[in-house]
Design a protein around this motif. Sequence first.
Motif, PDB file in Angstrom:
ATOM      1  N   MET A  42      43.569  46.594  39.426  1.00 58.80           N
ATOM      2  CA  MET A  42      44.022  47.376  40.584  1.00 58.80           C
ATOM      3  C   MET A  42      44.586  46.432  41.635  1.00 58.80           C
ATOM      4  SD  MET A  42      41.072  50.307  40.941  1.00 58.80           S
ATOM      5  CE  MET A  42      39.648  49.577  40.152  1.00 58.80           C
ATOM      6  N   SER A  43      45.574  46.902  42.391  1.00 64.56           N
ATOM      7  CA  SER A  43      46.170  46.055  43.419  1.00 64.56           C
ATOM      8  C   SER A  43      46.530  46.865  44.652  1.00 64.56           C
ATOM      9  CB  SER A  43      47.428  45.370  42.886  1.00 64.56           C
ATOM     10  OG  SER A  43      48.417  46.342  42.612  1.00 64.56           O
TER      11      SER A  43
ATOM     12  N   ILE B 171      45.929  42.201  47.519  1.00 61.31           N
ATOM     13  CA  ILE B 171      44.574  42.160  46.976  1.00 61.31           C
ATOM     14  C   ILE B 171      44.700  42.612  45.520  1.00 61.31           C
ATOM     15  CG2 ILE B 171      42.183  42.925  47.342  1.00 61.31           C
ATOM     16  CD1 ILE B 171      43.500  41.772  49.858  1.00 61.31           C
ATOM     17  N   VAL B 172      44.167  41.837  44.593  1.00 59.03           N
ATOM     18  CA  VAL B 172      44.324  42.149  43.172  1.00 59.03           C
ATOM     19  C   VAL B 172      43.007  41.948  42.437  1.00 59.03           C
ATOM     20  CG1 VAL B 172      45.629  41.720  41.061  1.00 59.03           C
ATOM     21  CG2 VAL B 172      46.716  41.286  43.268  1.00 59.03           C
ATOM     22  N   LEU B 173      42.498  43.021  41.853  1.00 54.55           N
ATOM     23  CA  LEU B 173      41.321  42.940  40.982  1.00 54.55           C
ATOM     24  C   LEU B 173      41.810  43.013  39.542  1.00 54.55           C
ATOM     25  CD1 LEU B 173      38.116  43.130  40.780  1.00 54.55           C
ATOM     26  CD2 LEU B 173      38.468  45.590  40.549  1.00 54.55           C
TER      27      LEU B 173
ATOM     28  N   PRO C  82      39.118  40.130  46.195  1.00 57.20           N
ATOM     29  CA  PRO C  82      39.631  39.987  44.827  1.00 57.20           C
ATOM     30  C   PRO C  82      41.067  39.448  44.790  1.00 57.20           C
ATOM     31  CG  PRO C  82      38.475  42.081  45.057  1.00 57.20           C
ATOM     32  CD  PRO C  82      38.569  41.487  46.429  1.00 57.20           C
TER      33      PRO C  82
END
Lengths: 346, 346
Positions: A162-163, A171-173, A307
Amino acid sequence: MHNINWEALRGYCQKLLMTQGLSAEDAFLVADCLVDADLCGVESHGVSRMTIYLKRLETGVVNAKTQIEVEREHPASAALSACNSMGMVAAKRAVDLAVEKARESGCCIVTVRNSNHFGMASYYARSAAERDMLCICGTNAPPNIAPTGSSKSYVGTNPVCMSAPTHGAPIVLDMAPSVVAMGKVILAAKLGKSIPLGWALTADGKPTEDPNEGMKGTVVPIGGPKGYGLSLFMDIFSGVLSGAKFGPHLGNMWHDFTNPQDVGHFFIAVDISKLTDLETFKTRLEQMVGEIKALPRSEGVSEIFVPGEIEHNRKEARKANGIELSDVVYDELAALGERYGVKMDF
Amino acid sequence: MHNINWEALRGYCQKLLMTQGLSAEDAFLVADCLVDADLCGVESHGVSRMTIYLKRLETGVVNAKTQIEVEREHPASAALSACNSMGMVAAKRAVDLAVEKARESGCCIVTVRNSNHFGMASYYARSAAERDMLCICGTNAPPNIAPTGSSKSYVGTNPVCMSAPTHGAPIVLDMAPSVVAMGKVILAAKLGKSIPLGWALTADGKPTEDPNEGMKGTVVPIGGPKGYGLSLFMDIFSGVLSGAKFGPHLGNMWHDFTNPQDVGHFFIAVDISKLTDLETFKTRLEQMVGEIKALPRSEGVSEIFVPGEIEHNRKEARKANGIELSDVVYDELAALGERYGVKMDF
């Protein structure tokens, strides 16, 4: 260790890929995705994969000539077939289409079937966030997680990704639903290192420190049934919905050079500006990030991260200072240059 | 223990809620959602919440008269304000709108701001699956998970919820991104039971078996930074995107009877039939489920389950045999009947 300039590394990988029939543009994209993983410190999805990618192109089990077909299309959805093209090329096309259609409708899902390994999921999610979208995406992968109650693998370490955009870095998970991704076990095996207990189980379901035994067995899902459930749903979206193979039916990238993998992916893009004011969203998200980073720190902790932040920081540092390639990976790349007649200019 | 017929329990809860100004329809929905949780065995989100829901309605910190405003709307998105109505009513309206719009466009996201606790996320995801949709949904909640590197909570045990239809019961994943939901710690405190180590940390970040200490501290995220990251993204979608409060800014349901909670939710519905043939999807998913259930079982395991299956089985059994309410919860319900003048007819 060998310190390599990231653009030189990308250029070399691009040239290698072009020897196997990829267009300059497609080869650039694949090389960029791999080097991006090395920049981010996700070496398991970096240029260490060049050998297997080139072997699959050379044997013809992956199509070098990109062909993407839109099989069904509606205002907020599209179902694509990658026609066994390179996974990166198909995935980039799919996320671009999801962003474009979300820009019109507010939200869009695009699925891809008959694809191949697409590298690091965050590469695509980040590209959507850079266009002011929220993104949820995933892929399936050959099985290496056992459903709770069995020691036999059925689902892969399918990433949950997810971003979200800010004024700065998104933010990037991008997480495997296991304690570690199987890629890290594979890399440990390649580097001849042992793995910590709790990462992987043998084929009999026993804990192991031997990455080669772990590769024959399974990796441990986070939170038991929760990690198994996350992985299963990523396969429902990527595989069952798209029409690709799912679970243990996916082709094996490492050992099967006859049958296409038929990997599936999905990409959901959400146009933030259709739901709220974009500037307000970014300001609020930055407030959230700022508040988290200002929390009291546990003993021995110098900074609290959100993240994707560690990966972003590594990327900036490695762009400036070079990528440290292990001898094993460097020697593999050198061997590829010999094999495919490309001069290794670093 | 008291064995109670589920429909009688629902009817009693509905009458109690109506005394505080909810319409018969809205009171039915709230009661149905709570009793559904008890049927599924998720007692933490069941009728044990009646006391606090009624207290919030009675104090007027939650609006009994439902008012839902559509603030922005596009073919595949809508942003709603619940205007501080009951969370269940707002959430049901939102998932219904997401399904309706996905039916036209292929996919739809609906956000809700200024809402309240919506109960069990799977209640809504399941309802979408029963209409042949894939669903991803979530909510934010007051903070009880500490970001990695801190012992101070910032994000809630925001559920990650996904569902998919079959010809029979839908597959439904509804998980807290923590080892257990804070609701289980709260219920243990209410029942005077201790909790296992590894569930919760004290306010100082120390492991504890005392649920009262855990309630003052944090619950442990699954996979460390992964669980924290999942929770954060559920809040980005539910809170930051919707315009609701986020992180520690959410109102506290248990202690604050002055300020509305301003909870946020989101619901993504995907119309399967726009991406593939619906029958093919269901048949393939059932093949997947069948293959998982037929895997070799670990020692001592009698059956392998898919997400939501245990809850579904419990529900069928409890519909037939009654719900076992603890003395504590039964006595609470009896006290509510006295307080609000509703005859407890079981």
